[in-house]
Design an enzyme around this catalytic site. Sequence first.
Site, PDB file in Angstrom:
ATOM      1  N   GLY A  34       1.248  -0.932  -0.250  1.00  0.00           N
ATOM      2  CA  GLY A  34      -0.195  -0.127   0.144  1.00  0.00           C
ATOM      3  C   GLY A  34       0.865   1.453  -0.051  1.00  0.00           C
ATOM      4  O   GLY A  34       0.484   2.378  -0.653  1.00  0.00           O
ATOM      5  N   CYS A  35       1.804   1.133   0.669  1.00  0.00           N
ATOM      6  CA  CYS A  35       2.630   2.517   0.678  1.00  0.00           C
ATOM      7  C   CYS A  35       3.329   2.314  -0.652  1.00  0.00           C
ATOM      8  O   CYS A  35       3.810   3.744  -0.789  1.00  0.00           O
ATOM      9  CB  CYS A  35       3.355   2.178   1.787  1.00  0.00           C
ATOM     10  N   THR A  36       3.949   1.398  -1.110  1.00  0.00           N
ATOM     11  CA  THR A  36       4.613   1.083  -2.286  1.00  0.00           C
ATOM     12  C   THR A  36       3.888   2.569  -3.192  1.00  0.00           C
ATOM     13  O   THR A  36       4.021   3.171  -4.292  1.00  0.00           O
ATOM     14  CB  THR A  36       5.547   0.361  -2.969  1.00  0.00           C
TER      15      THR A  36
ATOM     16  N   ALA B 291       2.975   6.165  -2.537  1.00  0.00           N
ATOM     17  CA  ALA B 291       4.465   6.848  -3.044  1.00  0.00           C
ATOM     18  C   ALA B 291       4.590   6.764  -4.404  1.00  0.00           C
ATOM     19  O   ALA B 291       4.905   7.551  -5.411  1.00  0.00           O
ATOM     20  CB  ALA B 291       6.010   5.972  -2.388  1.00  0.00           C
TER      21      ALA B 291
END
Length: 156
Positions: free
Chosen positions: A46-48, A51
Amino acid sequence: MTEKLTPGDVAPDFTLPTADGGQLALKSLLGRKVVLYAYPAAMTPGCTKQACDFRDSLASLKAQGYEVVGISPDKPEKLAKFVERDAITFPLVSDVDKSVLDAYAAYGEKMNYGKVSMGVIRSTFVIDEEGKIEHAFYNVKATGHVAKLRRDLGLD
């Protein structure tokens, strides 16, 4: 946990280490609009996604006068790997002790898969040129958030 920030609040200032080994002070961005987004952990799916969405929208956000900064409790070394692996083109700052995340009310109890735990609450803050909160979005979704943010800011 700190009380949630609302429009008009002064954005808590910080100076934190960056992925490239430097330091970033929020006050150094005064005079520009800043999108500060808090995410739980570098290099997770999710964070990838989030970003990379910011990376892919960076040129158009900058054209509208916005700087983007990501903040997580990851160590600078992990952030450096994230920057290199995913070609992140904006600053990522490290808040290992979570004091800045706490000041933004972006760290605390959260519900994850039906269980309450302590962690980073995925959040985005739009800070105006004078260092005041223009928007504070808490519990945002990783996927589709940048597109929604762009709509909320009237950029699309």
